[in-house]
Motif scaffolding. Structure first.
Motif, PDB file in Angstrom:
ATOM      1  N   ASP A   1       3.381 -10.698  18.738  1.00 42.12           N
ATOM      2  CA  ASP A   1       2.460  -9.517  19.421  1.00 42.12           C
ATOM      3  C   ASP A   1       2.062  -8.697  18.421  1.00 42.12           C
ATOM      4  OD1 ASP A   1       2.997 -10.308  22.231  1.00 42.12           O
ATOM      5  OD2 ASP A   1       4.967  -9.829  21.801  1.00 42.12           O
ATOM      6  N   TYR A   2       3.052  -8.625  17.013  1.00 47.34           N
ATOM      7  CA  TYR A   2       2.739  -7.561  16.229  1.00 47.34           C
ATOM      8  C   TYR A   2       2.961  -8.376  14.659  1.00 47.34           C
ATOM      9  CZ  TYR A   2       2.961  -3.916  19.302  1.00 47.34           C
ATOM     10  OH  TYR A   2       2.724  -2.927  20.471  1.00 47.34           O
ATOM     11  N   LEU A   3       2.160  -7.824  13.795  1.00 47.19           N
ATOM     12  CA  LEU A   3       2.567  -8.341  12.268  1.00 47.19           C
ATOM     13  C   LEU A   3       2.703  -6.994  11.660  1.00 47.19           C
ATOM     14  CD1 LEU A   3       0.822 -10.867  10.255  1.00 47.19           C
ATOM     15  CD2 LEU A   3       1.428  -8.742   9.482  1.00 47.19           C
ATOM     16  N   VAL A   4       3.901  -6.738  11.069  1.00 49.65           N
ATOM     17  CA  VAL A   4       4.100  -5.594  10.440  1.00 49.65           C
ATOM     18  C   VAL A   4       4.390  -5.746   8.763  1.00 49.65           C
ATOM     19  CG1 VAL A   4       5.735  -3.428  10.086  1.00 49.65           C
ATOM     20  CG2 VAL A   4       5.589  -4.814  12.369  1.00 49.65           C
ATOM     21  N   ALA A   5       3.372  -5.180   8.103  1.00 50.69           N
ATOM     22  CA  ALA A   5       3.387  -5.552   6.533  1.00 50.69           C
ATOM     23  C   ALA A   5       4.198  -4.106   5.848  1.00 50.69           C
ATOM     24  CB  ALA A   5       1.829  -5.608   6.047  1.00 50.69           C
ATOM     25  N   PHE A   6       5.254  -4.298   4.953  1.00 49.51           N
ATOM     26  CA  PHE A   6       5.856  -3.417   4.200  1.00 49.51           C
ATOM     27  C   PHE A   6       5.304  -3.472   3.076  1.00 49.51           C
ATOM     28  CE2 PHE A   6       8.417  -4.647   7.976  1.00 49.51           C
ATOM     29  CZ  PHE A   6       8.866  -3.694   8.264  1.00 49.51           C
ATOM     30  N   GLY A   7       4.706  -2.491   2.344  1.00 49.32           N
ATOM     31  CA  GLY A   7       3.933  -2.226   1.198  1.00 49.32           C
ATOM     32  C   GLY A   7       4.806  -2.157   0.008  1.00 49.32           C
ATOM     33  N   GLY A   8       4.359  -2.671  -1.038  1.00 43.77           N
ATOM     34  CA  GLY A   8       4.941  -2.679  -2.426  1.00 43.77           C
ATOM     35  C   GLY A   8       4.861  -1.615  -3.177  1.00 43.77           C
ATOM     36  N   ARG A   9       5.480  -1.565  -4.415  1.00 38.69           N
ATOM     37  CA  ARG A   9       6.029  -0.300  -5.123  1.00 38.69           C
ATOM     38  C   ARG A   9       4.475   0.327  -5.734  1.00 38.69           C
ATOM     39  NH1 ARG A   9       8.224  -0.248 -10.772  1.00 38.69           N
ATOM     40  NH2 ARG A   9       8.616   1.749 -11.236  1.00 38.69           N
ATOM     41  N   ASN A  10       3.676  -0.450  -5.996  1.00 40.81           N
ATOM     42  CA  ASN A  10       2.416   0.028  -6.635  1.00 40.81           C
ATOM     43  C   ASN A  10       1.262  -0.336  -5.876  1.00 40.81           C
ATOM     44  OD1 ASN A  10       0.110  -0.852  -8.625  1.00 40.81           O
ATOM     45  ND2 ASN A  10       1.188   0.791  -9.711  1.00 40.81           N
ATOM     46  N   ALA A  11       0.638   0.809  -5.448  1.00 29.51           N
ATOM     47  CA  ALA A  11      -0.443   0.670  -4.548  1.00 29.51           C
ATOM     48  C   ALA A  11      -1.721  -0.331  -4.856  1.00 29.51           C
ATOM     49  CB  ALA A  11      -0.857   1.910  -4.028  1.00 29.51           C
ATOM     50  N   LYS A  12      -1.896  -0.054  -6.316  1.00 26.16           N
ATOM     51  CA  LYS A  12      -3.045  -0.881  -6.857  1.00 26.16           C
ATOM     52  C   LYS A  12      -2.596  -2.421  -6.778  1.00 26.16           C
ATOM     53  CE  LYS A  12      -5.993  -1.483 -10.847  1.00 26.16           C
ATOM     54  NZ  LYS A  12      -5.987  -1.089 -12.203  1.00 26.16           N
ATOM     55  N   ALA A  13      -1.395  -2.996  -7.211  1.00 29.18           N
ATOM     56  CA  ALA A  13      -0.796  -4.136  -7.099  1.00 29.18           C
ATOM     57  C   ALA A  13      -0.904  -4.637  -5.704  1.00 29.18           C
ATOM     58  CB  ALA A  13       0.494  -4.277  -7.927  1.00 29.18           C
ATOM     59  N   THR A  14      -0.327  -3.746  -4.973  1.00 26.26           N
ATOM     60  CA  THR A  14      -0.580  -4.277  -3.250  1.00 26.26           C
ATOM     61  C   THR A  14      -2.020  -4.346  -2.970  1.00 26.26           C
ATOM     62  OG1 THR A  14       1.510  -2.941  -2.842  1.00 26.26           O
ATOM     63  CG2 THR A  14      -0.038  -3.554  -0.926  1.00 26.26           C
ATOM     64  N   GLN A  15      -2.844  -3.548  -3.190  1.00 29.42           N
ATOM     65  CA  GLN A  15      -4.415  -3.934  -2.868  1.00 29.42           C
ATOM     66  C   GLN A  15      -4.885  -5.006  -3.446  1.00 29.42           C
ATOM     67  OE1 GLN A  15      -6.560  -0.450  -3.782  1.00 29.42           O
ATOM     68  NE2 GLN A  15      -8.739  -1.719  -3.634  1.00 29.42           N
ATOM     69  N   ALA A  16      -4.451  -5.438  -4.566  1.00 27.33           N
ATOM     70  CA  ALA A  16      -4.937  -6.707  -5.435  1.00 27.33           C
ATOM     71  C   ALA A  16      -4.354  -7.819  -4.832  1.00 27.33           C
ATOM     72  CB  ALA A  16      -4.347  -6.641  -6.861  1.00 27.33           C
ATOM     73  N   LEU A  17      -3.574  -7.726  -3.624  1.00 25.93           N
ATOM     74  CA  LEU A  17      -2.986  -8.842  -3.036  1.00 25.93           C
ATOM     75  C   LEU A  17      -3.992  -9.387  -2.000  1.00 25.93           C
ATOM     76  CD1 LEU A  17       0.674  -7.731  -2.532  1.00 25.93           C
ATOM     77  CD2 LEU A  17      -0.211  -9.741  -3.970  1.00 25.93           C
ATOM     78  N   ALA A  18      -4.965  -8.658  -1.737  1.00 29.69           N
ATOM     79  CA  ALA A  18      -6.075  -9.058  -0.678  1.00 29.69           C
ATOM     80  C   ALA A  18      -6.507 -10.426  -0.558  1.00 29.69           C
ATOM     81  CB  ALA A  18      -7.183  -8.133  -0.889  1.00 29.69           C
ATOM     82  N   PRO A  19      -6.934 -11.087  -1.580  1.00 26.26           N
ATOM     83  CA  PRO A  19      -7.201 -12.537  -1.638  1.00 26.26           C
ATOM     84  C   PRO A  19      -6.508 -13.433  -1.085  1.00 26.26           C
ATOM     85  CG  PRO A  19      -7.986 -11.302  -3.911  1.00 26.26           C
ATOM     86  CD  PRO A  19      -7.113 -10.529  -3.047  1.00 26.26           C
ATOM     87  N   ARG A  20      -5.010 -13.199  -1.364  1.00 25.92           N
ATOM     88  CA  ARG A  20      -4.002 -13.939  -1.078  1.00 25.92           C
ATOM     89  C   ARG A  20      -3.618 -13.731   0.263  1.00 25.92           C
ATOM     90  NH1 ARG A  20       0.851 -13.335  -4.782  1.00 25.92           N
ATOM     91  NH2 ARG A  20       1.709 -15.094  -3.741  1.00 25.92           N
ATOM     92  N   TYR A  21      -3.661 -12.657   0.927  1.00 24.90           N
ATOM     93  CA  TYR A  21      -3.005 -12.172   2.146  1.00 24.90           C
ATOM     94  C   TYR A  21      -4.393 -12.200   3.342  1.00 24.90           C
ATOM     95  CZ  TYR A  21       1.540 -11.450   0.717  1.00 24.90           C
ATOM     96  OH  TYR A  21       2.904 -11.708   0.196  1.00 24.90           O
ATOM     97  N   LYS A  22      -5.585 -12.334   2.947  1.00 20.71           N
ATOM     98  CA  LYS A  22      -6.505 -11.790   3.760  1.00 20.71           C
ATOM     99  C   LYS A  22      -6.695 -12.852   4.984  1.00 20.71           C
ATOM    100  CE  LYS A  22     -10.528 -10.484   2.216  1.00 20.71           C
ATOM    101  NZ  LYS A  22     -11.930 -10.461   1.578  1.00 20.71           N
TER     102      LYS A  22
END
Length: 333
Positions: free
Chosen positions: A82-103
């Protein structure tokens, strides 16, 4: 009474991202645990959860503690959750850069009607995947300016700890993850079961999304007008508004605002606002690898050379010199 074969009321995928913070993860998970069963048996009856990772193995938190992956994308039937809960990483830019892998994972989940929850910096990932378009987002006050600069078309609600916007839910992180868990569970399992276990967690009460942190409530020590002005300074960090306009928003004259700041902080409102901007620049230099131009834009300082000059005057070294003395802030992958 439920039998062991009864289908749970709510089924959740917990997806900690690399360098995730343990506090919101642990708080959210423990609230699930208390609600999931009678007494304190910790069985997954009324709600169930699995820790999701891209690959089998473990995911390292920002404190160095590993969390074991229980399920990978290849094993998921999204109709079972029902839900997918993503918990963010320490660095926002590095977390944003994960998009191709998690999209692919996130879009598949959304396509199957799974509600997406982003906690702390995970909102940067969902936004980069195009999954927050036209949505409102609540996030940690430390990252508001960075998020606005990266995603100017996404509305940030700066006065909320968490935000429900249809099938997209966001949360500022920290202990607010407990309050978010209570609200999600209340909507599915009922408020009585959702509140179960708060006393065991030594939590007084579930806070509403609009709860104002007393630790940020500077009105107590500085007065209503000064406190309101400082809150506006934070939210308008990157704007071109003048101190005169700020005073008008507070509802007093510029001269009166300066008198209040001189009495409470020993400096004018303009100088205090400059200090807020410089402290933001220092924090961003410490916690990201963004260019000085990007950080200057976030802080509402158009001239990078001018920023370097006032930063050196305030802290005794240039931004480049300050950064050279710091360890790498980006996680090793």
């Amino acid at each position: 009474m439920q039998t062991e074969t009864t289908v749970a009321d709510i089924r959740i995928l917990l997806m900690p991202l690399p360098e995730f913070a343990l506090l919101p993860f642990g708080g959210f998970l423990d609230k699930l645990r208390f609600t999931a069963d009678e007494a304190d048996y910790s069985r997954q009856r009324y709600c169930t959860w699995h820790v999701l990772g891209l690959d089998a193995g473990s995911i390292k938190s920002s404190s160095g503690i590993d969390i074991q992956v229980q399920i990978t994308p290849a094993e998921i039937n999204y109709a079972d959750f029902d839900y997918l809960v993503a918990f963010g990483g320490r660095n926002a830019k590095a977390t944003q850069a994960l998009a191709p892998r998690y999209k692919n994972i996130l879009r598949k989940a959304a396509g199957h009607g799974v509600k997406l929850v982003c906690i702390d910096n995970a909102c940067f990932l969902l936004a980069a995947c195009g999954l927050l378009s036209g949505r409102k987002v609540a996030l940690h006050w430390r990252h508001e300016a960075e998020f606005r600069a990266s995603f100017p078309r996404i509305e940030v609600v700066s006065d909320q700890m968490y935000c429900f916007d249809g099938d997209r839910i966001s949360c500022a992180g920290g202990t607010a993850a407990i309050d978010l868990a209570v609200e999600i569970l209340a909507r599915v399992c009922g408020r009585t079961r959702a509140l179960k276990g708060l006393a065991d967690m030594l939590v007084d009460e579930a806070r509403s999304s609009g709860h104002q942190l007393r630790s940020l409530d500077i009105e107590v020590t500085t007065g209503r007008h000064t406190g309101r002005a400082i809150a506006l300074m934070r939210s308008l960090l990157s704007s071109s508004k003048t101190t005169d306009e700020l005073a008008s928003m507070v509802g007093i004259s510029r001269r009166q605002l300066d008198r209040l700041f001189l009495a409470s902080h020993g400096m004018t409102a303009k100088n205090y606002w400059n200090e807020v901007r410089l402290e933001h620049v220092k924090w961003r230099l410490l916690n990201s690898d963004h260019s000085l131009a990007t950080i200057a834009d976030e802080a509402g300082i158009a001239d990078v050379s001018y920023l370097g000059k006032i930063f050196r005057k305030r802290f005794g070294e240039t931004p480049a010199q300050f950064r050279k003395t710091l360890p790498s802030v980006l996680p090793t992958r």
